[in-house]
Scaffold this motif. Structure first.
Motif, PDB file in Angstrom:
ATOM      1  N   VAL A  38       5.291   5.277   2.207  1.00 33.48           N
ATOM      2  CA  VAL A  38       4.761   6.635   2.121  1.00 33.48           C
ATOM      3  C   VAL A  38       5.110   7.214   0.749  1.00 33.48           C
ATOM      4  O   VAL A  38       6.273   7.462   0.439  1.00 33.48           O
ATOM      5  CB  VAL A  38       5.307   7.528   3.243  1.00 33.48           C
ATOM      6  CG1 VAL A  38       4.745   8.936   3.114  1.00 33.48           C
ATOM      7  CG2 VAL A  38       4.953   6.946   4.609  1.00 33.48           C
ATOM      8  N   SER A  39       4.066   7.408  -0.065  1.00 29.40           N
ATOM      9  CA  SER A  39       4.228   7.913  -1.430  1.00 29.40           C
ATOM     10  C   SER A  39       3.317   9.129  -1.592  1.00 29.40           C
ATOM     11  O   SER A  39       2.201   9.026  -2.102  1.00 29.40           O
ATOM     12  CB  SER A  39       3.862   6.819  -2.445  1.00 29.40           C
ATOM     13  OG  SER A  39       3.988   7.291  -3.771  1.00 29.40           O
ATOM     14  N   PRO A  40       3.767  10.286  -1.147  1.00 33.50           N
ATOM     15  CA  PRO A  40       2.875  11.451  -1.087  1.00 33.50           C
ATOM     16  C   PRO A  40       2.545  12.030  -2.457  1.00 33.50           C
ATOM     17  O   PRO A  40       3.300  11.880  -3.413  1.00 33.50           O
ATOM     18  CB  PRO A  40       3.686  12.456  -0.262  1.00 33.50           C
ATOM     19  CG  PRO A  40       5.106  12.078  -0.512  1.00 33.50           C
ATOM     20  CD  PRO A  40       5.113  10.585  -0.649  1.00 33.50           C
ATOM     21  N   ASP A  60      10.960  -4.805  -2.767  1.00 38.17           N
ATOM     22  CA  ASP A  60      10.531  -5.759  -1.740  1.00 38.17           C
ATOM     23  C   ASP A  60       9.593  -6.822  -2.300  1.00 38.17           C
ATOM     24  O   ASP A  60       9.455  -7.910  -1.726  1.00 38.17           O
ATOM     25  CB  ASP A  60       9.856  -5.015  -0.587  1.00 38.17           C
ATOM     26  CG  ASP A  60      10.835  -4.126   0.178  1.00 38.17           C
ATOM     27  OD1 ASP A  60      12.059  -4.293  -0.012  1.00 38.17           O
ATOM     28  OD2 ASP A  60      10.373  -3.266   0.952  1.00 38.17           O
ATOM     29  N   ALA A  61       8.947  -6.499  -3.439  1.00 36.74           N
ATOM     30  CA  ALA A  61       8.077  -7.480  -4.099  1.00 36.74           C
ATOM     31  C   ALA A  61       8.847  -8.368  -5.075  1.00 36.74           C
ATOM     32  O   ALA A  61       8.259  -9.244  -5.724  1.00 36.74           O
ATOM     33  CB  ALA A  61       6.954  -6.758  -4.840  1.00 36.74           C
ATOM     34  N   GLY A  62      10.144  -8.125  -5.181  1.00 36.40           N
ATOM     35  CA  GLY A  62      10.966  -8.932  -6.069  1.00 36.40           C
ATOM     36  C   GLY A  62      10.915  -8.517  -7.517  1.00 36.40           C
ATOM     37  O   GLY A  62      11.239  -9.307  -8.411  1.00 36.40           O
ATOM     38  N   VAL A  63      10.523  -7.259  -7.771  1.00 40.05           N
ATOM     39  CA  VAL A  63      10.413  -6.755  -9.144  1.00 40.05           C
ATOM     40  C   VAL A  63      11.561  -5.793  -9.411  1.00 40.05           C
ATOM     41  O   VAL A  63      11.804  -4.875  -8.629  1.00 40.05           O
ATOM     42  CB  VAL A  63       9.071  -6.027  -9.366  1.00 40.05           C
ATOM     43  CG1 VAL A  63       9.005  -5.457 -10.780  1.00 40.05           C
ATOM     44  CG2 VAL A  63       7.909  -6.965  -9.106  1.00 40.05           C
ATOM     45  N   SER A  64      12.236  -5.981 -10.536  1.00 43.11           N
ATOM     46  CA  SER A  64      13.287  -5.048 -10.922  1.00 43.11           C
ATOM     47  C   SER A  64      13.302  -4.935 -12.431  1.00 43.11           C
ATOM     48  O   SER A  64      12.761  -5.786 -13.143  1.00 43.11           O
ATOM     49  CB  SER A  64      14.660  -5.529 -10.422  1.00 43.11           C
ATOM     50  OG  SER A  64      14.969  -6.796 -10.968  1.00 43.11           O
ATOM     51  N   VAL A  82       0.851  -1.186   0.000  1.00 39.46           N
ATOM     52  CA  VAL A  82       0.000   0.000   0.000  1.00 39.46           C
ATOM     53  C   VAL A  82       0.887   1.235   0.000  1.00 39.46           C
ATOM     54  O   VAL A  82       1.807   1.356   0.825  1.00 39.46           O
ATOM     55  CB  VAL A  82      -0.941   0.017   1.222  1.00 39.46           C
ATOM     56  CG1 VAL A  82      -1.717   1.338   1.271  1.00 39.46           C
ATOM     57  CG2 VAL A  82      -1.914  -1.155   1.170  1.00 39.46           C
ATOM     58  N   LEU A  83       0.606   2.130  -0.949  1.00 36.81           N
ATOM     59  CA  LEU A  83       1.302   3.413  -1.037  1.00 36.81           C
ATOM     60  C   LEU A  83       0.424   4.459  -0.373  1.00 36.81           C
ATOM     61  O   LEU A  83      -0.518   4.977  -0.979  1.00 36.81           O
ATOM     62  CB  LEU A  83       1.572   3.779  -2.496  1.00 36.81           C
ATOM     63  CG  LEU A  83       2.354   2.743  -3.321  1.00 36.81           C
ATOM     64  CD1 LEU A  83       2.410   3.169  -4.785  1.00 36.81           C
ATOM     65  CD2 LEU A  83       3.765   2.554  -2.765  1.00 36.81           C
ATOM     66  N   ALA A  84       0.687   4.761   0.886  1.00 35.73           N
ATOM     67  CA  ALA A  84      -0.074   5.773   1.619  1.00 35.73           C
ATOM     68  C   ALA A  84       0.490   7.143   1.295  1.00 35.73           C
ATOM     69  O   ALA A  84       1.701   7.300   1.090  1.00 35.73           O
ATOM     70  CB  ALA A  84       0.010   5.508   3.119  1.00 35.73           C
ATOM     71  N   VAL A  85      -0.376   8.169   1.263  1.00 39.20           N
ATOM     72  CA  VAL A  85       0.105   9.469   0.804  1.00 39.20           C
ATOM     73  C   VAL A  85       0.637  10.361   1.927  1.00 39.20           C
ATOM     74  O   VAL A  85       1.164  11.430   1.662  1.00 39.20           O
ATOM     75  CB  VAL A  85      -0.974  10.231   0.005  1.00 39.20           C
ATOM     76  CG1 VAL A  85      -1.379   9.462  -1.228  1.00 39.20           C
ATOM     77  CG2 VAL A  85      -2.171  10.546   0.866  1.00 39.20           C
ATOM     78  N   VAL A 132       7.801   3.884  -4.442  1.00 39.90           N
ATOM     79  CA  VAL A 132       7.470   2.868  -5.450  1.00 39.90           C
ATOM     80  C   VAL A 132       8.671   1.962  -5.702  1.00 39.90           C
ATOM     81  O   VAL A 132       8.535   0.732  -5.788  1.00 39.90           O
ATOM     82  CB  VAL A 132       7.014   3.534  -6.764  1.00 39.90           C
ATOM     83  CG1 VAL A 132       6.860   2.497  -7.878  1.00 39.90           C
ATOM     84  CG2 VAL A 132       5.694   4.268  -6.544  1.00 39.90           C
ATOM     85  N   ARG A 133       9.850   2.545  -5.797  1.00 36.49           N
ATOM     86  CA  ARG A 133      11.053   1.744  -6.022  1.00 36.49           C
ATOM     87  C   ARG A 133      11.250   0.744  -4.884  1.00 36.49           C
ATOM     88  O   ARG A 133      11.529  -0.445  -5.120  1.00 36.49           O
ATOM     89  CB  ARG A 133      12.272   2.659  -6.140  1.00 36.49           C
ATOM     90  CG  ARG A 133      13.563   1.914  -6.446  1.00 36.49           C
ATOM     91  CD  ARG A 133      14.760   2.837  -6.492  1.00 36.49           C
ATOM     92  NE  ARG A 133      14.720   3.729  -7.644  1.00 36.49           N
ATOM     93  CZ  ARG A 133      14.578   5.046  -7.579  1.00 36.49           C
ATOM     94  NH1 ARG A 133      14.420   5.632  -6.399  1.00 36.49           N
ATOM     95  NH2 ARG A 133      14.574   5.774  -8.668  1.00 36.49           N
ATOM     96  N   ASP A 134      11.069   1.197  -3.644  1.00 37.33           N
ATOM     97  CA  ASP A 134      11.243   0.303  -2.499  1.00 37.33           C
ATOM     98  C   ASP A 134      10.189  -0.803  -2.491  1.00 37.33           C
ATOM     99  O   ASP A 134      10.497  -1.971  -2.198  1.00 37.33           O
ATOM    100  CB  ASP A 134      11.152   1.100  -1.190  1.00 37.33           C
ATOM    101  CG  ASP A 134      12.350   2.016  -0.983  1.00 37.33           C
ATOM    102  OD1 ASP A 134      13.368   1.846  -1.692  1.00 37.33           O
ATOM    103  OD2 ASP A 134      12.264   2.906  -0.111  1.00 37.33           O
ATOM    104  N   ALA A 135       8.946  -0.441  -2.809  1.00 36.33           N
ATOM    105  CA  ALA A 135       7.873  -1.438  -2.820  1.00 36.33           C
ATOM    106  C   ALA A 135       8.112  -2.486  -3.901  1.00 36.33           C
ATOM    107  O   ALA A 135       7.898  -3.688  -3.677  1.00 36.33           O
ATOM    108  CB  ALA A 135       6.525  -0.751  -3.022  1.00 36.33           C
TER     109      ALA A 135
END
Length: 400
Positions: A188-190, A395-399, A165-168, A389-392
């Motif tokens: 936190v993705s404001p 952590d989800a294993g996407v690059s 979840v990207l909370a603002v 977004v980059r961190d999420a």
């Protein structure tokens, strides 16, 4: 907006899609940043036109923007017919995800069948979903126990389907924790504007804007920017300005925007203050709004519901002091009482008038204004939407 086929995939780049609601300048800036900084092949699928604001948007070359609205405007209420259309739109989104072979999806919002259908498809096909929503814990006040119980059950389902979840902002983080999202799935993705457009304005441009709008630069100015609808409580601002007007004879009120209540608001403005209250109408060019901020001193946002409010970012970047109600989401991050502004209890006329008196005090206003730059800089150093977004994704294993 583009409506043609998805562009060819470049295999070396991350393939990132976003299922968006109604596009605005600051969201377009966010997606452009993602495309350039991750970097990613960015596909943005727009669900609605905006029924209240017809922004002039130029699609950056770094991303593909598709309009799936079929003429639909942002819905104001939930109906069975609307949910059928959302379900079908969800199917269109899924087809675009298949075409792009998306590595991940940013899902903006979660409260319709189309988004639920899309999230379920992604879950079944192991496509990570980053849910971005401006939900705010302050909005939960006053809701019935039954409504809250139903909402909790629904969010429990959504929580199982999304990866992160990207909370603002702070109140968004509190909201999602309240509904059971663990801290290690929260980022936190404001919301934020294009700060470069705000900072890079010349004195000549500001002077020209003052002339266009017939603004007397020797006077101080309160400013509101937004829609003239009941939830924004512009009526409360006009009443509060009337309370302090005699004490602050060198202050005016500038109202940027338009909406269904404009005529009613103009009528309720006291006749002896009408020369001190200026109405600009809706402005399609964000740069013009930025110039008007530079001709003002205090942004006032008296909303009774406001999940975030990117106008606070804009005003703070323009060097304005801030006065907001205590339900404004962005105020939790961008307003420090006594430093760069003041808060008041939502709906409290006397509280708003007191906050305006405090901030407009001749011995305090310049200090409050200077404080906004410091508070904004501190917030930007703590929270960046692209970094989240980059961190999420990592952590989800996407690059890429």
């Amino acid at each position: 907006m583009n409506s043609g086929p998805v562009e060819p995939v470049h295999e070396s780049r991350l393939r990132l899609a976003a299922y968006h609601t109604a596009m605005s300048p600051y969201e377009l800036h966010f997606y452009n940043r993602l495309a350039n900084e991750l970097p990613a092949q960015m596909l943005v699928l727009n669900a609605y036109g905006d029924s209240s604001r017809q922004w002039r948007l130029a699609t950056p070359l770094a991303l593909t923007l598709e309009d799936l609205s079929a003429g639909d405007r942002t819905p104001q209420s939930v109906t069975l017919g609307q949910q059928r259309r959302e379900w079908r739109r969800g199917g269109e989104v899924i087809e675009r995800l298949k075409q792009q072979r998306s590595d991940a999806l940013i899902l903006v919002g979660y409260n319709d069948l189309g988004r639920l259908r899309t999230a379920f498809w992604c879950w079944r096909h192991s496509v990570p979903v980053l849910l971005r929503a401006d939900s705010n814990l302050a909005d939960e006040q006053g809701k019935s126990p039954l409504k809250l119980a139903v909402k909790r059950a629904y969010i429990a389902l959504v929580r199982r389907l999304v990866t992160a979840v990207l909370a603002v902002g702070p109140l968004g983080v509190a909201y999602w924790k309240h509904y059971g999202v663990p801290g290690d799935r929260l980022y936190v993705s404001p919301y934020e504007p294009d700060y470069a457009l705000i900072e890079n304005v010349s004195d000549d441009e500001i002077a020209a804007a003052a002339e266009r709008h017939q603004i007397n630069r020797t006077r101080r100015r309160l400013v509101f920017s937004g829609r003239f609808v009941s939830v924004k409580r512009v009526d409360l601002l006009i009443k509060a300005f009337a309370q302090i007007a005699n004490e602050r004879p060198d202050w005016d009120l500038l109202l940027i925007g338009d909406g269904e209540l404009r005529q009613e608001l103009e009528t309720m403005t006291p006749s002896d203050l009408r020369e001190r209250v200026q109405w600009t109408g809706f402005m399609a060019e964000q740069r013009e709004v930025n110039l008007l901020y530079r001709l003002s001193d205090v942004l006032v946002l008296p909303s009774e519901r406001e999940p975030w409010a990117v106008v606070l970012n804009e005003a703070a970047a323009s060097g304005l002091a801030l006065v907001t109600s205590d339900v404004v989401g962005a105020a939790a991050a961008l307003l420090r009482p006594g430093v760069n502004g003041e808060k008041f209890a939502s709906g409290d006329l006397d509280g708003l008038a007191h906050a305006l008196r405090t901030v407009t005090d001749p011995t305090a206003i310049d200090r409050y204004r200077a404080g906004s730059g410091e508070v904004l800089a501190a917030w930007r150093s703590e929270a960046d939407p692209v970094a989240a977004v980059r961190d999420a994704l990592r952590d989800a294993g996407v690059s890429g």
